[in-house]
Design an enzyme around this catalytic site. Structure first.
Site, PDB file in Angstrom:
ATOM      1  N   ASP A  57       1.887 -28.176 -44.698  1.00 22.36           N
ATOM      2  CA  ASP A  57       3.359 -27.460 -45.498  1.00 22.36           C
ATOM      3  C   ASP A  57       3.445 -26.305 -44.646  1.00 22.36           C
ATOM      4  O   ASP A  57       2.864 -25.244 -44.667  1.00 22.36           O
ATOM      5  CB  ASP A  57       2.718 -27.673 -46.849  1.00 22.36           C
ATOM      6  CG  ASP A  57       2.907 -29.044 -47.432  1.00 22.36           C
ATOM      7  OD1 ASP A  57       3.470 -29.706 -47.349  1.00 22.36           O
ATOM      8  OD2 ASP A  57       1.839 -29.175 -48.302  1.00 22.36           O
TER       9      ASP A  57
ATOM     10  N   LYS B 259      17.211   4.411 -18.665  1.00 21.61           N
ATOM     11  CA  LYS B 259      17.194   5.056 -20.115  1.00 21.61           C
ATOM     12  C   LYS B 259      17.364   4.040 -21.166  1.00 21.61           C
ATOM     13  O   LYS B 259      18.472   3.250 -21.064  1.00 21.61           O
ATOM     14  CB  LYS B 259      18.110   5.960 -19.956  1.00 21.61           C
ATOM     15  CG  LYS B 259      18.244   6.910 -21.253  1.00 21.61           C
ATOM     16  CD  LYS B 259      19.362   7.975 -20.979  1.00 21.61           C
ATOM     17  CE  LYS B 259      19.256   8.936 -22.111  1.00 21.61           C
ATOM     18  NZ  LYS B 259      19.426   8.318 -23.521  1.00 21.61           N
TER      19      LYS B 259
ATOM     20  N   ASP C 237     -15.926 -11.476   5.114  1.00 25.47           N
ATOM     21  CA  ASP C 237     -16.223 -10.329   4.298  1.00 25.47           C
ATOM     22  C   ASP C 237     -17.654 -10.246   3.879  1.00 25.47           C
ATOM     23  O   ASP C 237     -18.207 -10.906   3.405  1.00 25.47           O
ATOM     24  CB  ASP C 237     -15.456 -10.626   3.033  1.00 25.47           C
ATOM     25  CG  ASP C 237     -15.382  -9.420   2.113  1.00 25.47           C
ATOM     26  OD1 ASP C 237     -16.007  -8.404   2.636  1.00 25.47           O
ATOM     27  OD2 ASP C 237     -14.952  -9.361   0.959  1.00 25.47           O
TER      28      ASP C 237
ATOM     29  N   GLY D 222     -10.218  -2.811   9.538  1.00 25.11           N
ATOM     30  CA  GLY D 222     -10.066  -1.397   9.204  1.00 25.11           C
ATOM     31  C   GLY D 222     -11.021  -1.057   8.143  1.00 25.11           C
ATOM     32  O   GLY D 222     -11.188  -0.089   7.578  1.00 25.11           O
TER      33      GLY D 222
ATOM     34  N   LYS E 254     -14.680  -3.595   6.617  1.00 25.41           N
ATOM     35  CA  LYS E 254     -15.976  -3.891   6.766  1.00 25.41           C
ATOM     36  C   LYS E 254     -15.943  -5.212   7.505  1.00 25.41           C
ATOM     37  O   LYS E 254     -16.856  -5.642   8.581  1.00 25.41           O
ATOM     38  CB  LYS E 254     -16.879  -4.078   5.753  1.00 25.41           C
ATOM     39  CG  LYS E 254     -17.021  -2.771   4.725  1.00 25.41           C
ATOM     40  CD  LYS E 254     -18.004  -3.176   3.588  1.00 25.41           C
ATOM     41  CE  LYS E 254     -17.199  -4.176   2.836  1.00 25.41           C
ATOM     42  NZ  LYS E 254     -18.103  -4.486   1.707  1.00 25.41           N
TER      43      LYS E 254
ATOM     44  N   ARG F  37      -4.843   1.339   6.492  1.00 20.00           N
ATOM     45  CA  ARG F  37      -5.501   1.091   5.281  1.00 20.00           C
ATOM     46  C   ARG F  37      -5.862   2.163   4.579  1.00 20.00           C
ATOM     47  O   ARG F  37      -6.129   3.345   5.222  1.00 20.00           O
ATOM     48  CB  ARG F  37      -7.213   0.393   5.585  1.00 20.00           C
ATOM     49  CG  ARG F  37      -7.060  -0.723   6.758  1.00 20.00           C
ATOM     50  CD  ARG F  37      -6.185  -1.924   6.290  1.00 20.00           C
ATOM     51  NE  ARG F  37      -6.372  -2.489   4.777  1.00 20.00           N
ATOM     52  CZ  ARG F  37      -7.305  -3.272   4.572  1.00 20.00           C
ATOM     53  NH1 ARG F  37      -8.030  -4.060   5.569  1.00 20.00           N
ATOM     54  NH2 ARG F  37      -7.360  -3.798   3.354  1.00 20.00           N
TER      55      ARG F  37
END
Length: 823
Positions: A49, A235, A652, A686, A688, A757
Site C-alpha cells: 500500500d 552565477k 607497467d 616518461g 616507469k 608528464r
C-alpha cells in the site's frame, strides 16, 4: 475516483473499529514536510500500500507486485480509499473477516516532494514526485490508465524515473523484508513478537555540527578577470545557503544566518550520503524545475513545496578541520572528493568550475541567458566578508531594493500599481524609482499581505509628483528587480519585479557599483596565443614555467598532431603547477579555447557529451594556456570513432622491478607480435613503463582489437607467470609486469607521444627506436631540453605510422594456435 465531501467517509464506513486496531479516520493537519508510507500488506493477496500525505489525509494506492527500481517495469497501482494520517504509523494484524484482513508491515517511510501542481496532476492522471525514504528514493511517477466501462476503481501505474536510484526489477521487494520501524518480519508481526531496535537511516555522524559563519561575498566588477589564476562558475539566481552537518543532524542557513532547514525541507536527506562526520558546505539553493526566471521558479518551489537543488561550491569545515585558510583550489579538491559519490542529477550537486578564460566564459554565459559568472582567485583563502578575491560579473542589471511604499491602483482587485524602491546610503534611505511589472496575481497578494503601513515616507527625496499619491510602508521588505539602467537622477528604468528576498534584511541593501576590473599587462604570446602568467613555476624542481610548457607544445606541435591529432582527448590540467591541485578533463564544460575542436560522442549511459580534440599545434598551445600538462588520446580518430587505428600495450612494472626487466619485457612482446606477423614500435612513457604499439588499418572494431590484445596479454601471463600479469589487481602485480591491454577499448586513452608528464623533472613521453631502447637508462630520461635535438632527427613513430597492418584471419589463427599451445 469519486469523492464524498468527507474524504475519510469510505475509510470509516468499511471498518468496525471495535474489532480492528486501525486508527479511526480523522482529517489531520498537513505539515510542510509531507510524509509518505509504504505498508506491506498480506491480505487476500500480498501487495504494497503506497500512501502520500495530501490535504490532511493519505492518498492511497495498492501496488500489486510492489515498487520496482527498473524504469521499464510499470507496476499496477489500484487507487483505494483515502486513509487518515495516523494510519502512517500502523503496523500489526487486521482480524480475519475485517476489510483488508491480514498482516501489515511498515515497509518504508519518509517524505515526498511533488514536482508539479498536485491537484492538476491528480485531475489529469499524471503525478510526478521525488521520494526521500529509507528504501524508495529519487524520482517516481504515477500515471492513470484509461478507464473501462463499469470499472469501480482507478487503475494507475507506478513507474521509477531514470536517475541515480534505478536498479533491478525486484531489488526492493526481494532484499528489504523487515519493518523500518520495528525490525520484524511479516511472520514476527503476525505472531506479535517483541519489537527489535529499528534500523536508523540517518548517517552515523559523531562530531559536533559546525557553527554558522559569515559567508564570503563577491565584489561586482565590470569585466571578468583573465588568466589561469582565476576559476569561474555560473552565477546562480537563488538563495545562498550554508549547510552544517553533524551528529545533531543537518541545518541549512541563509547568508544572514537564519535557520531555514524547515523552509528547505525538500532537501531532506540530500546530505545523508556524504562520507563525513561533520562539515560546513557553502552553496546556493535553486528550484529543481525552472519555468521562466530561475528566481521566480525558486519562489514558486518554496511556496508549493516542490523540488529543490543545493549546488555546492565551497567547503569550510570538514571533520573538525577549519579549511578557510586553505587556498580555493585545495578546498575545491576536498569538496569534489566529498561529493564524488552523490548522484549527478540528485538534490545535492557540485558546481561546474572552469579555470581561466574568464572573458570568453562570461560572453558564453550571457549568450546562454545566464545572470553572469562568479570568478574566484585559485590561491585565495575564504574570508567571511565581501572580497576582491571573489568577483561577480553580471550580464544584466539586477539589484535588490527596499520597498518603501506603493502607488495605488485604479484597477479593481489590484492592491497596488507599482512599488516604490529605495536603497541605503550611509544612514539614510534614498529613493531609487518604481517597478510596476513582473507581478503574478499571487505576488500581488503576498506583497500586500506583508506590507505594514506607516504615515511618513522612509526616504526624503521622493519626487513630489510621485509622493503626492503614494502610500508608505515600513522599509522591511526586500525586492529583487531586473532593470535596463539607472536614469540620470539614479532611478531604475524599465524595471521588472523578480521576487521578494526573504533571505536578506533591508538594512543590508545598498546600491552595488561595479569596480573596475584590474587588467593584466602580461603580453606573452606563443604562436599568436596569449599565455598569462607565463613565468609561473609549473615544475618547481626543474625550473620549468607555464611559458616553457607552451613553448614545448609549439616546438613539438606538428609532430604531435601528426601522431595524436584528430583524436578525442583527456586533458590532465595543473593550473597552479604539479605541486597543487590537478585534475582530468575529457568533456567540454564551457570556457575552453576555440583552438580546440569539439565532437559530440554518445557515452555508455546513452547520453551525448562534447569531447575535445586537437587539429593543429595551436590547439595544444591553447590547452597549455589553460594549465594542461598531459594529453591522453583515444585509439581512434574523430572521423571514425568505431574503428581503432592503433593498438597499445602499456608495460607497467611493480615497484620492486628494475628498468632492465621492463626493457626486456618490451623486446619479448615485440618478438611475440613479430611471430604473429605484426611490426611494433616503442615509446618510453616518461614514467616507469614502455608502450609497445602498432598502427592498424581501420578494418576491425573495438571488440576485435580488445579481444586480440587481451589474448596476447593472457597468453604471456600463462607462459611466464612469474614475469607477467594481465590483471589490474595490485596483489597480483607483485614482482611482475602488468601488461595493460585495457587501453584498447572504446573511450580508453593512452599518453600521447611527445606529451609532458606531470612528474618531477618534467619528463616527456618519447617514441624511440628499438636500438635506442637497448641502451636507454630509464623511461623518464627525456625532458623538455632534449626535444630540440630529437626534432632534428627522424621520428620512429612517424616512420612506423604509415605501415598500416590488419588483424587478418591468418594473424588471428596464429594467435589462436599459440594460445592453444600454452594451455
Amino acid at each position: 475516483m469519486a469523492k464524498s465531501p468527507d474524504p475519510l467517509a469510505d475509510y470509516n464506513r468499511m471498518r468496525d473499529f471495535t474489532r480492528t486496531d486501525e486508527p479511526r479516520g480523522q482529517i489531520g493537519t498537513t505539515q510542510a514536510r509531507r510524509s509518505f508510507v509504504v505498508q506491506k500488506h498480506a491480505a487476500t493477496r500480498l501487495h504494497y500500500d503506497f500512501r502520500l500525505e495530501w490535504n490532511g489525509v493519505l492518498l492511497s494506492w495498492a501496488v500489486t507486485k510492489g515498487p520496482s527500481l527498473d524504469p521499464a517495469e510499470k507496476r499496477l497501482a489500484v487507487r483505494t480509499e483515502d486513509h487518515p494520517l495516523d494510519y502512517g504509523a500502523f503496523e500489526g494484524t487486521i482480524p480475519k473477516g475485517q476489510y483488508g484482513g491480514g498482516t501489515v508491515m511498515l515497509w518504508d517511510t519518509g517524505t515526498w516532494v511533488p514536482q508539479e501542481d498536485v491537484e492538476e496532476g491528480l485531475a489529469e492522471g499524471k503525478l510526478q514526485f521525488t521520494l526521500q525514504g529509507q528504501r524508495m528514493q529519487g524520482r517516481w511517477t504515477l500515471v492513470r490508465m484509461r478507464g473501462k466501462p463499469k470499472e469501480k476503481r482507478e487503475n494507475w501505474l507506478l513507474i521509477k524515473e531514470r536517475d541515480a536510484y534505478v536498479g533491478g526489477a525486484d531489488d526492493l521487494t526481494d532484499n528489504e523484508v523487515i519493518s523500518v520501524t520495528t525490525g520484524r518480519t511479516m511472520d514476527e508481526i503476525a505472531e506479535n513478537a517483541a519489537k527489535k531496535p529499528a534500523p536508523d537511516p540517518r548517517p552515523d555522524r559523531s562530531r559536533k555540527r559546525p557553527a554558522f559563519v559569515k559567508p564570503q561575498l563577491a565584489t561586482l566588477v565590470e569585466a571578468a578577470p583573465d588568466g589561469d589564476d582565476w576559476v569561474h562558475e555560473t552565477k546562480f539566481d537563488g538563495y545562498r545557503c550554508l549547510a552544517a552537518l553533524g551528529k545533531d543532524g543537518t541545518r541549512l542557513y541563509t547568508r544572514s544566518g537564519k535557520d531555514w532547514t524547515d523552509r528547505f525541507h525538500a532537501l531532506d536527506g540530500a546530505f545523508a550520503p556524504l562520507p563525513c562526520d561533520a562539515a560546513l558546505i557553502d552553496g546556493e539553493v535553486m528550484a529543481a524545475r525552472i519555468e521562466g526566471s530561475a528566481f521566480s521558479s525558486l519562489q514558486r518551489a518554496l511556496k508549493d513545496g516542490t523540488g529543490l537543488v543545493f549546488f555546492a561550491f565551497d567547503l569550510l569545515h570538514l571533520d573538525g578541520a577549519d579549511l578557510r585558510k586553505k587556498p580555493q583550489s585545495e578546498r575545491r579538491a576536498k569538496l569534489a572528493d566529498l561529493l564524488s559519490g552523490v548522484p549527478a542529477d540528485g538534490p545535492l550537486r557540485l558546481t561546474d568550475q572552469i579555470v581561466g578564460n574568464g572573458p570568453e566564459l562570461f560572453e558564453s554565459a550571457c549568450k546562454a541567458g545566464a545572470e553572469g559568472i562568479i570568478s574566484k582567485r585559485i590561491d585565495a583563502p575564504y574570508r567571511g566578508t565581501r572580497s576582491k578575491a571573489w568577483r561577480k560579473v553580471k550580464c544584466t542589471r539586477r539589484q535588490e531594493f527596499v520597498i518603501i511604499g506603493y502607488s495605488p491602483s485604479d484597477k479593481k482587485g489590484r492592491p497596488f500599481a507599482s512599488l516604490l524602491l529605495g536603497s541605503h546610503e550611509g544612514d539614510r534611505l534614498r529613493y531609487r524609482g518604481r517597478v510596476g511589472t513582473g507581478f503574478s496575481d499571487s505576488d500581488l497578494d503576498d506583497i500586500a499581505a506583508q506590507m505594514t503601513p506607516r504615515k511618513t515616507p522612509p526616504a526624503d527625496d521622493v519626487p513630489k509628483a510621485i509622493a503626492k499619491d503614494a502610500k508608505w510602508v515600513r522599509p522591511t521588505l526586500v525586492a529583487e528587480v531586473d532593470f535596463a539602467e539607472f536614469t540620470a537622477d539614479g532611478a531604475v528604468r524599465h524595471g521588472s519585479f523578480l521576487g521578494l528576498r526573504a533571505d536578506k534584511t533591508a538594512d543590508e541593501i545598498t546600491l552595488e557599483e561595479p569596480m573596475s576590473a584590474e587588467t593584466e599587462t602580461d603580453s606573452n604570446k606563443i604562436a599568436g596565443i596569449r599565455i598569462s602568467n607565463a613565468d609561473r613555476a609549473v615544475f618547481p624542481d626543474a625550473g620549468c614555467t607555464k611559458g616553457d610548457v607552451a613553448r614545448h607544445y609549439a616546438r613539438v606541435g606538428e609532430r604531435s598532431i601528426a601522431l595524436a591529432g584528430h583524436r578525442p582527448l583527456s586533458l590532465f590540467r595543473c593550473p597552479s603547477g604539479i605541486d597543487d591541485a590537478c585534475f582530468f578533463q575529457k568533456h567540454d564544460s564551457g570556457g575552453m579555447p576555440s583552438e580546440l575542436s569539439r565532437i559530440a560522442i554518445e557515452e555508455s549511459d546513452g547520453d551525448a557529451a562534447d569531447y575535445l580534440y586537437a587539429t593543429r599545434p595551436e590547439s595544444l598551445i591553447a590547452a597549455a594556456q589553460m594549465g594542461t600538462i598531459e594529453f591522453h588520446i583515444w585509439g581512434a580518430r574523430a572521423d571514425r570513432l568505431d574503428r581503432p587505428d592503433r593498438m597499445v600495450f602499456d608495460l607497467d612494472p611493480d615497484e620492486g622491478l628494475d628498468w632492465k626487466d621492463v626493457r626486456a619485457a618490451a623486446f619479448q612482446l615485440r618478438d611475440t607480435l613479430a611471430d604473429l606477423g605484426l611490426t611494433s614500435g616503442a615509446m618510453v612513457t616518461g614514467g616507469k613503463g614502455v608502450h609497445v604499439w602498432l598502427p592498424l588499418r581501420r578494418s576491425q572494431g573495438w571488440d576485435t582489437v580488445k579481444l586480440f590484445s587481451k589474448t596476447v596479454a593472457h597468453v604471456l601471463e600463462t607462459k611466464f607467470p612469474d614475469r607477467y600479469t594481465a590483471s589490474m589487481s595490485k596483489s597480483k602485480r607483485k614482482g611482475r609486469i602488468f601488461i595493460d591491454y585495457l587501453r584498447n577499448e572504446r573511450g580508453a586513452t593512452a599518453i600521447a607521444p611527445y606529451s609532458i608528464r606531470a612528474r618531477t623533472g618534467a619528463p616527456v613521453a618519447t617514441p624511440v627506436t628499438w636500438d635506442e631502447l637497448k641502451t636507454l637508462k630509464g623511461a623518464n630520461r627525456f625532458t623538455l631540453s632534449d626535444m630540440k635535438d630529437r626534432l632534428d632527427a627522424p621520428c620512429p613513430a612517424l616512420e612506423l605510422q604509415d605501415d598500416l597492418q590488419s588483424l587478418t584471419e591468418g594473424v588471428i589463427d596464429k594467435l589462436q594456435d599459440w594460445a592453444g599451445a600454452t594451455e
